[in-house]
Design a protein around this motif. Sequence first.
Motif, PDB file in Angstrom:
ATOM      1  N   CYS A  12       0.867  -0.923   0.217  1.00  0.00           N
ATOM      2  CA  CYS A  12       0.128  -0.046   0.018  1.00  0.00           C
ATOM      3  C   CYS A  12       0.844   1.151  -0.122  1.00  0.00           C
ATOM      4  CB  CYS A  12      -0.846  -0.006   1.309  1.00  0.00           C
ATOM      5  SG  CYS A  12      -0.059   0.109   2.873  1.00  0.00           S
ATOM      6  N   GLN A  13       0.230   2.508  -0.206  1.00  0.00           N
ATOM      7  CA  GLN A  13       1.245   3.628  -0.407  1.00  0.00           C
ATOM      8  C   GLN A  13       0.681   4.531   0.669  1.00  0.00           C
ATOM      9  OE1 GLN A  13       0.609   4.954  -4.510  1.00  0.00           O
ATOM     10  NE2 GLN A  13       2.457   3.830  -4.837  1.00  0.00           N
ATOM     11  N   THR A  14       1.559   5.370   1.120  1.00  0.00           N
ATOM     12  CA  THR A  14       1.351   6.637   1.938  1.00  0.00           C
ATOM     13  C   THR A  14       2.492   7.857   1.573  1.00  0.00           C
ATOM     14  OG1 THR A  14       1.387   7.310   4.323  1.00  0.00           O
ATOM     15  CG2 THR A  14       3.270   5.671   3.672  1.00  0.00           C
ATOM     16  N   ALA A  15       2.122   8.789   1.970  1.00  0.00           N
ATOM     17  CA  ALA A  15       2.987   9.912   1.510  1.00  0.00           C
ATOM     18  C   ALA A  15       2.858  10.937   2.951  1.00  0.00           C
ATOM     19  CB  ALA A  15       2.273  10.696   0.388  1.00  0.00           C
ATOM     20  N   HIS A  16       4.233  11.541   2.850  1.00  0.00           N
ATOM     21  CA  HIS A  16       4.220  12.504   3.908  1.00  0.00           C
ATOM     22  C   HIS A  16       4.911  13.697   3.365  1.00  0.00           C
ATOM     23  CE1 HIS A  16       8.443  11.570   4.675  1.00  0.00           C
ATOM     24  NE2 HIS A  16       8.016  10.195   4.375  1.00  0.00           N
ATOM     25  N   TYR A  17       4.885  14.962   3.687  1.00  0.00           N
ATOM     26  CA  TYR A  17       5.572  16.343   3.317  1.00  0.00           C
ATOM     27  C   TYR A  17       5.324  17.226   4.359  1.00  0.00           C
ATOM     28  CZ  TYR A  17       0.896  18.183   2.270  1.00  0.00           C
ATOM     29  OH  TYR A  17      -0.453  18.778   2.330  1.00  0.00           O
TER      30      TYR A  17
ATOM     31  N   LYS B 105       9.705  19.660   1.133  1.00  0.00           N
ATOM     32  CA  LYS B 105       9.787  18.588   0.374  1.00  0.00           C
ATOM     33  C   LYS B 105       8.765  17.476   0.658  1.00  0.00           C
ATOM     34  CE  LYS B 105      13.176  15.754   1.684  1.00  0.00           C
ATOM     35  NZ  LYS B 105      14.589  15.186   1.952  1.00  0.00           N
ATOM     36  N   GLY B 106       8.391  16.551  -0.400  1.00  0.00           N
ATOM     37  CA  GLY B 106       7.135  15.363   0.050  1.00  0.00           C
ATOM     38  C   GLY B 106       7.802  14.151  -0.437  1.00  0.00           C
ATOM     39  N   CYS B 107       7.350  13.060   0.315  1.00  0.00           N
ATOM     40  CA  CYS B 107       7.671  11.605   0.067  1.00  0.00           C
ATOM     41  C   CYS B 107       6.640  10.831  -0.090  1.00  0.00           C
ATOM     42  CB  CYS B 107       8.654  11.184   1.195  1.00  0.00           C
ATOM     43  SG  CYS B 107      10.234  12.241   1.287  1.00  0.00           S
ATOM     44  N   THR B 108       7.011   9.828  -0.806  1.00  0.00           N
ATOM     45  CA  THR B 108       5.767   8.756  -1.215  1.00  0.00           C
ATOM     46  C   THR B 108       6.375   7.626  -0.782  1.00  0.00           C
ATOM     47  OG1 THR B 108       6.192   8.616  -3.622  1.00  0.00           O
ATOM     48  CG2 THR B 108       4.495  10.123  -3.039  1.00  0.00           C
ATOM     49  N   ARG B 109       5.775   6.609   0.153  1.00  0.00           N
ATOM     50  CA  ARG B 109       6.413   5.542   0.528  1.00  0.00           C
ATOM     51  C   ARG B 109       5.517   4.205  -0.020  1.00  0.00           C
ATOM     52  NH1 ARG B 109      10.634   5.589   3.895  1.00  0.00           N
ATOM     53  NH2 ARG B 109      10.068   3.651   4.872  1.00  0.00           N
ATOM     54  N   THR B 110       6.161   3.256  -0.383  1.00  0.00           N
ATOM     55  CA  THR B 110       5.354   2.044  -0.585  1.00  0.00           C
ATOM     56  C   THR B 110       5.730   0.665   0.425  1.00  0.00           C
ATOM     57  OG1 THR B 110       5.408   2.138  -2.945  1.00  0.00           O
ATOM     58  CG2 THR B 110       4.968  -0.118  -2.067  1.00  0.00           C
TER      59      THR B 110
ATOM     60  N   ALA C 217       4.105   6.206   8.221  1.00  0.00           N
ATOM     61  CA  ALA C 217       5.247   6.475   7.227  1.00  0.00           C
ATOM     62  C   ALA C 217       6.536   6.140   7.779  1.00  0.00           C
ATOM     63  CB  ALA C 217       5.291   7.737   6.827  1.00  0.00           C
ATOM     64  N   ASP C 218       6.962   5.782   8.983  1.00  0.00           N
ATOM     65  CA  ASP C 218       8.162   5.249   9.458  1.00  0.00           C
ATOM     66  C   ASP C 218       8.602   3.847   9.054  1.00  0.00           C
ATOM     67  OD1 ASP C 218       6.366   4.505  11.505  1.00  0.00           O
ATOM     68  OD2 ASP C 218       7.579   5.558  13.123  1.00  0.00           O
ATOM     69  N   LEU C 219       7.751   3.195   8.693  1.00  0.00           N
ATOM     70  CA  LEU C 219       7.833   1.539   8.680  1.00  0.00           C
ATOM     71  C   LEU C 219       8.826   1.360   7.351  1.00  0.00           C
ATOM     72  CD1 LEU C 219       4.152   0.187   8.997  1.00  0.00           C
ATOM     73  CD2 LEU C 219       6.085   0.087  10.839  1.00  0.00           C
ATOM     74  N   PRO C 220       9.340   0.411   7.370  1.00  0.00           N
ATOM     75  CA  PRO C 220      10.494   0.146   6.397  1.00  0.00           C
ATOM     76  C   PRO C 220       9.482  -0.130   5.040  1.00  0.00           C
ATOM     77  CG  PRO C 220      10.265  -1.859   7.563  1.00  0.00           C
ATOM     78  CD  PRO C 220       9.562  -0.876   8.295  1.00  0.00           C
ATOM     79  N   GLY C 221      10.308   0.664   3.990  1.00  0.00           N
ATOM     80  CA  GLY C 221       9.596   0.437   2.660  1.00  0.00           C
ATOM     81  C   GLY C 221      10.325   1.254   1.472  1.00  0.00           C
ATOM     82  N   GLU C 222       9.991   1.181   0.362  1.00  0.00           N
ATOM     83  CA  GLU C 222      10.494   2.014  -0.764  1.00  0.00           C
ATOM     84  C   GLU C 222      10.080   3.331  -0.530  1.00  0.00           C
ATOM     85  OE1 GLU C 222       9.826   0.217  -4.489  1.00  0.00           O
ATOM     86  OE2 GLU C 222      11.037  -1.640  -4.018  1.00  0.00           O
ATOM     87  N   SER C 223      11.113   4.445  -0.691  1.00  0.00           N
ATOM     88  CA  SER C 223      10.613   5.731  -0.540  1.00  0.00           C
ATOM     89  C   SER C 223      11.104   6.582  -1.704  1.00  0.00           C
ATOM     90  CB  SER C 223      11.262   6.499   0.761  1.00  0.00           C
ATOM     91  OG  SER C 223      11.128   7.724   1.009  1.00  0.00           O
ATOM     92  N   ASN C 224      10.423   7.857  -2.084  1.00  0.00           N
ATOM     93  CA  ASN C 224      10.723   8.368  -3.129  1.00  0.00           C
ATOM     94  C   ASN C 224      10.271   9.843  -2.981  1.00  0.00           C
ATOM     95  OD1 ASN C 224      11.245   9.586  -5.684  1.00  0.00           O
ATOM     96  ND2 ASN C 224       9.360   9.170  -6.724  1.00  0.00           N
ATOM     97  N   CYS C 225      11.205  10.750  -2.703  1.00  0.00           N
ATOM     98  CA  CYS C 225      11.288  11.994  -2.277  1.00  0.00           C
ATOM     99  C   CYS C 225      11.721  13.157  -3.251  1.00  0.00           C
ATOM    100  CB  CYS C 225      11.951  12.232  -1.012  1.00  0.00           C
ATOM    101  SG  CYS C 225      11.689  10.986   0.321  1.00  0.00           S
ATOM    102  N   THR C 226      11.033  14.125  -3.305  1.00  0.00           N
ATOM    103  CA  THR C 226      11.362  15.438  -4.203  1.00  0.00           C
ATOM    104  C   THR C 226      10.885  16.590  -3.576  1.00  0.00           C
ATOM    105  OG1 THR C 226       8.973  15.105  -5.459  1.00  0.00           O
ATOM    106  CG2 THR C 226      10.688  13.708  -6.341  1.00  0.00           C
ATOM    107  N   TYR C 227      11.952  17.530  -4.114  1.00  0.00           N
ATOM    108  CA  TYR C 227      11.439  18.842  -3.441  1.00  0.00           C
ATOM    109  C   TYR C 227      10.144  19.537  -4.348  1.00  0.00           C
ATOM    110  CZ  TYR C 227      15.502  18.848  -0.421  1.00  0.00           C
ATOM    111  OH  TYR C 227      16.540  18.652   0.305  1.00  0.00           O
TER     112      TYR C 227
END
Length: 267
Positions: free
Chosen positions: A88-93, A97-102, A118-128
């Motif tokens: 599943c996906q979650t996001a935090h910003y 900067k904003g990040c999406t995590r799987t 959002a602090d669980l281990p997973g793939e993260s993609n962050c962009t400003y």
Amino acid sequence: MWANYIVQPEEDGRMGVVGAGPHGGLAGVKGVGRATRRTPRMSDSQEGKIKLAFFVAIVGVTLTVLGVGTEFWVELATPKTWSNNQTCQTAHYGLWKGCTRTLWVDDINPERESCGPADLPGESNCTYFKFFTNGDNAVIFMKTTHKNLNIAAAILAMIALSMMVMGAICITMSLSKGVPFFLKPASFCFILSGLLVLLSILVFHQSVLALLSSDHSIPLHHELSWSVACVGFAGAILIMGGILFLILSLPYSPWEKCLPQRNSSTT
């Protein structure tokens, strides 16, 4: 016979000239002089109180820098079963900067309906964010941000940080010179910075609500995260530190003014 003149100091700081007459009497001839004003110096106890209040303000400044510099102001989470997949996906910003995590569904608490935290281990993609460069809005889960509100929240936070720096400079000058003159400007700077920090949180929350209302195709669960908690505590601490500096800048303490009346009433 010329009279002999003697310079005698007076109680008000002026110098009086006294002449000795021919009959042995002192003829008082006062000379008019300027009263020398002395800049009031702070005592050791007052300096210790100022250092303690400055430490309180520094704690607020540290929490503000920590909160403003991190991207955990808000967390957005889709339902765990939305994609009918093992992830599943979650996001935090935050402000910059904003990040999406799987995340893996198996790692999430079974009692939790949404994805996260959002602090669980997973793939993260962050962009400003490109609010300040190209002026483009960001798209998060098919929802569009309102850049005006995000920019306003960031500007308020930066103005608050600049006011904190000015307040710290005033306190440093007051301690180095040993005079309480700079306490009132420092009090104004810290109180205003605390109010601006709290106002920045309110504006940011309005930007989150505007983001959620931009599209309703994907249901999202949102909650303010620990960065907002840091900034909120920082605002309260800064206001308290400013009030302490304002009290220390007074020539007397408010509670000391009531002591003579209390003592006279008891007697």
